[in-house]
Design a protein around this motif. Structure first.
Motif, PDB file in Angstrom:
ATOM      1  N   GLU A  77       0.865  -1.183   0.000  1.00 25.72           N
ATOM      2  CA  GLU A  77       0.000   0.000   0.000  1.00 25.72           C
ATOM      3  C   GLU A  77       0.899   1.230   0.000  1.00 25.72           C
ATOM      4  N   ILE A  78       1.073   1.806  -1.160  1.00 25.83           N
ATOM      5  CA  ILE A  78       1.992   2.935  -1.293  1.00 25.83           C
ATOM      6  C   ILE A  78       1.307   4.095  -1.996  1.00 25.83           C
ATOM      7  N   ALA A  79       1.603   5.287  -1.553  1.00 26.52           N
ATOM      8  CA  ALA A  79       1.036   6.486  -2.179  1.00 26.52           C
ATOM      9  C   ALA A  79       2.138   7.530  -2.291  1.00 26.52           C
ATOM     10  N   ASN A  80       2.259   8.039  -3.540  1.00 23.47           N
ATOM     11  CA  ASN A  80       1.436   7.756  -4.696  1.00 23.47           C
ATOM     12  C   ASN A  80       1.690   6.332  -5.218  1.00 23.47           C
ATOM     13  N   PRO A  81       0.755   5.757  -6.013  1.00 26.51           N
ATOM     14  CA  PRO A  81       0.875   4.362  -6.426  1.00 26.51           C
ATOM     15  C   PRO A  81       2.127   4.077  -7.259  1.00 26.51           C
ATOM     16  N   VAL A  82       2.508   2.800  -7.297  1.00 27.83           N
ATOM     17  CA  VAL A  82       3.710   2.387  -8.029  1.00 27.83           C
ATOM     18  C   VAL A  82       3.634   2.804  -9.495  1.00 27.83           C
ATOM     19  N   SER A  83       2.477   2.687 -10.104  1.00 23.39           N
ATOM     20  CA  SER A  83       2.356   3.077 -11.517  1.00 23.39           C
ATOM     21  C   SER A  83       2.703   4.545 -11.709  1.00 23.39           C
ATOM     22  N   LEU A  95       6.278  14.755 -22.565  1.00 22.54           N
ATOM     23  CA  LEU A  95       5.729  14.639 -23.915  1.00 22.54           C
ATOM     24  C   LEU A  95       4.310  14.082 -23.890  1.00 22.54           C
ATOM     25  N   GLU A  96       4.033  13.179 -22.954  1.00 24.00           N
ATOM     26  CA  GLU A  96       2.674  12.659 -22.812  1.00 24.00           C
ATOM     27  C   GLU A  96       1.723  13.744 -22.341  1.00 24.00           C
ATOM     28  N   LEU A  97       2.186  14.554 -21.407  1.00 21.70           N
ATOM     29  CA  LEU A  97       1.344  15.642 -20.927  1.00 21.70           C
ATOM     30  C   LEU A  97       1.105  16.669 -22.037  1.00 21.70           C
ATOM     31  N   GLU A  98       2.131  16.909 -22.846  1.00 20.42           N
ATOM     32  CA  GLU A  98       1.969  17.842 -23.962  1.00 20.42           C
ATOM     33  C   GLU A  98       0.909  17.324 -24.931  1.00 20.42           C
ATOM     34  N   LYS A  99       0.937  16.018 -25.230  1.00 20.98           N
ATOM     35  CA  LYS A  99      -0.071  15.436 -26.116  1.00 20.98           C
ATOM     36  C   LYS A  99      -1.473  15.561 -25.530  1.00 20.98           C
ATOM     37  N   ALA A 100      -1.535  15.605 -24.187  1.00 24.05           N
ATOM     38  CA  ALA A 100      -2.833  15.739 -23.510  1.00 24.05           C
ATOM     39  C   ALA A 100      -3.281  17.188 -23.433  1.00 24.05           C
ATOM     40  N   GLY A 101      -2.495  18.108 -24.023  1.00 22.57           N
ATOM     41  CA  GLY A 101      -2.904  19.503 -24.080  1.00 22.57           C
ATOM     42  C   GLY A 101      -2.323  20.397 -23.006  1.00 22.57           C
ATOM     43  N   VAL A 102      -1.391  19.863 -22.208  1.00 23.14           N
ATOM     44  CA  VAL A 102      -0.765  20.663 -21.152  1.00 23.14           C
ATOM     45  C   VAL A 102       0.376  21.483 -21.760  1.00 23.14           C
ATOM     46  N   GLN A 226      -4.457  16.655 -13.232  1.00 25.60           N
ATOM     47  CA  GLN A 226      -5.588  15.847 -13.687  1.00 25.60           C
ATOM     48  C   GLN A 226      -5.260  15.074 -14.959  1.00 25.60           C
ATOM     49  N   ALA A 227      -4.445  15.648 -15.830  1.00 21.63           N
ATOM     50  CA  ALA A 227      -4.022  14.924 -17.032  1.00 21.63           C
ATOM     51  C   ALA A 227      -3.206  13.697 -16.653  1.00 21.63           C
ATOM     52  N   ALA A 228      -2.322  13.830 -15.668  1.00 20.49           N
ATOM     53  CA  ALA A 228      -1.530  12.686 -15.215  1.00 20.49           C
ATOM     54  C   ALA A 228      -2.440  11.608 -14.641  1.00 20.49           C
ATOM     55  N   GLU A 229      -3.410  12.005 -13.841  1.00 23.99           N
ATOM     56  CA  GLU A 229      -4.339  11.032 -13.254  1.00 23.99           C
ATOM     57  C   GLU A 229      -5.111  10.301 -14.341  1.00 23.99           C
ATOM     58  N   GLN A 230      -5.493  11.026 -15.385  1.00 21.97           N
ATOM     59  CA  GLN A 230      -6.247  10.407 -16.478  1.00 21.97           C
ATOM     60  C   GLN A 230      -5.356   9.469 -17.289  1.00 21.97           C
ATOM     61  N   THR A 234      -5.539   6.602 -12.429  1.00 26.05           N
ATOM     62  CA  THR A 234      -5.439   6.494 -10.979  1.00 26.05           C
ATOM     63  C   THR A 234      -6.386   7.464 -10.308  1.00 26.05           C
ATOM     64  N   GLU A 235      -6.612   7.249  -9.014  1.00 28.06           N
ATOM     65  CA  GLU A 235      -7.438   8.165  -8.238  1.00 28.06           C
ATOM     66  C   GLU A 235      -6.680   9.464  -8.001  1.00 28.06           C
ATOM     67  N   THR A 236      -7.324  10.410  -7.343  1.00 28.10           N
ATOM     68  CA  THR A 236      -6.677  11.681  -7.040  1.00 28.10           C
ATOM     69  C   THR A 236      -5.366  11.439  -6.307  1.00 28.10           C
ATOM     70  N   LEU A 237      -4.314  12.070  -6.770  1.00 24.49           N
ATOM     71  CA  LEU A 237      -2.998  11.878  -6.176  1.00 24.49           C
ATOM     72  C   LEU A 237      -2.971  12.407  -4.750  1.00 24.49           C
ATOM     73  N   LEU A 238      -2.324  11.662  -3.861  1.00 28.76           N
ATOM     74  CA  LEU A 238      -2.246  12.093  -2.469  1.00 28.76           C
ATOM     75  C   LEU A 238      -1.456  13.389  -2.352  1.00 28.76           C
ATOM     76  N   TYR A 239      -0.370  13.494  -3.107  1.00 30.36           N
ATOM     77  CA  TYR A 239       0.429  14.716  -3.067  1.00 30.36           C
ATOM     78  C   TYR A 239       0.998  14.990  -4.446  1.00 30.36           C
ATOM     79  N   ALA A 240       1.188  16.251  -4.740  1.00 31.40           N
ATOM     80  CA  ALA A 240       1.756  16.656  -6.029  1.00 31.40           C
ATOM     81  C   ALA A 240       2.385  18.034  -5.869  1.00 31.40           C
ATOM     82  N   ARG A 241       3.558  18.176  -6.459  1.00 36.55           N
ATOM     83  CA  ARG A 241       4.178  19.494  -6.575  1.00 36.55           C
ATOM     84  C   ARG A 241       4.296  19.811  -8.055  1.00 36.55           C
ATOM     85  N   VAL A 242       3.835  20.983  -8.452  1.00 36.52           N
ATOM     86  CA  VAL A 242       3.813  21.367  -9.857  1.00 36.52           C
ATOM     87  C   VAL A 242       4.767  22.539 -10.047  1.00 36.52           C
TER      88      VAL A 242
END
Length: 285
Positions: A77-83, A95-102, A226-230, A234-242
């Motif tokens: 049980e790890i957060a954020n998840p292994v994936s 590059l994946e985030l850029e493709k998602a419009g970020v 939200q793009a990363a979660e999609q 995965t569910e809402t990330l427990l923590y994130a720094r942007v």
């Protein structure tokens, strides 16, 4: 009481983890455990494992990814998840985030960096000032600012590297970091490099201060998270720094989305990190 373990850097890591450990004990309780990720032992006894202090993992990539495989196999049980940890370990996720419009800092990837790659990037980005960094990196390891015709540093020639246009705003204004716990905004800081440098890390002379969010910063931060979660399902990330800065046109662009072991700078939060202290046990329920 739920049992919580925070994974830390290897014993020989150069930075002092003492202050960070004390902060997490203040927020999560004196009885939380700390284990080196390089020698974590059996983690099955814990209700939640947090990789918040695995600083320096990028210096032993094979061992790090094998460790993630082990966590996944053991259904830890790890957060954020292994994936999320696996995906976020390699900065090609930009590059994946850029493709998602970020809106990200423009990025090219070279599998084996050459002078011609630098020349091509300079032409593509319309600038002679470039920054290179390894796809798996942290703490400015292997990060260089290069002129288009400058000889490649020996340590990065022929290696996999990201190439980005240098962003002058890093020196003029600084880099913003926005923090989210369980999807809720907590606080923001502005990090500035030492004079003549472009790297904002404290051990390189950088500094940080609390700040209000400029217009547009939160929109980009939420979109990136939200793009990363999609992407990861995965569910809402427990923590994130942007981390973000302004491009030459004044628009915010994502530099990094830190989901593994970001410094969270609770001292600049109005609540001194209480929101994080609530988010962790809430995740257990």
């Amino acid at each position: 009481m739920p049992k919580i373990c925070i994974l830390t850097a290897a014993p020989d890591y150069f930075e002092d983890l003492g202050p960070a450990r004390a902060t997490y004990q203040r927020l999560l309780g004196e009885d939380i455990s700390f284990r080196h990720w390089t020698d974590s032992g059996d983690l099955a006894e814990y209700d939640l494992v947090l990789p918040l202090l695995v600083w320096g993992y990028q210096r032993d990539c094979l061992r790090w990814f094998a460790f993630l495989d082990q966590l996944e196999l053991q259904k830890t049980e790890i957060a954020n998840p292994v994936s999320v940890l696996r995906w976020n370990s390699d900065k090609s996720y930009l590059l994946e985030l850029e493709k998602a419009g970020v809106a990200v800092v423009p990025t090219l990837i070279s599998e084996a960096l050459t002078a011609s790659d630098i020349a091509e990037a300079a032409q593509r980005f319309g600038t002679d000032q470039l920054v290179t960094k390894p796809p798996i990196s942290g703490g400015a390891d292997g990060t260089f600012r290069l002129e288009k015709d400058q000889p490649l540093p020996e340590e990065i020639a022929g290696t996999a590297m990201l190439i980005q246009p240098f962003q002058p705003s890093i020196a003029q204004e600084g880099e913003y970091s926005l923090f989210y716990f369980d999807g809720q905004f907590s606080h923001a800081i502005l990090k500035r490099p030492a004079k003549g440098d472009f790297r904002v890390q404290e051990f390189l002379g950088g500094s940080e201060s609390g700040t209000d969010c400029p217009a547009g910063a939160q929109n980009l931060a939420v979109q990136a998270r939200q793009a990363a979660e999609q992407i990861l399902g995965t569910e809402t990330l427990l923590y994130a720094r942007v981390d973000m800065l302004r491009d030459p046109d004044g628009h915010f662009r994502l530099m990094e989305l830190e989901l593994i072991e970001p410094s969270l700078f609770f001292e600049h939060a109005a609540d001194q990190g209480a929101a994080f202290g609530r988010a962790v046990p809430a995740r257990l329920t």
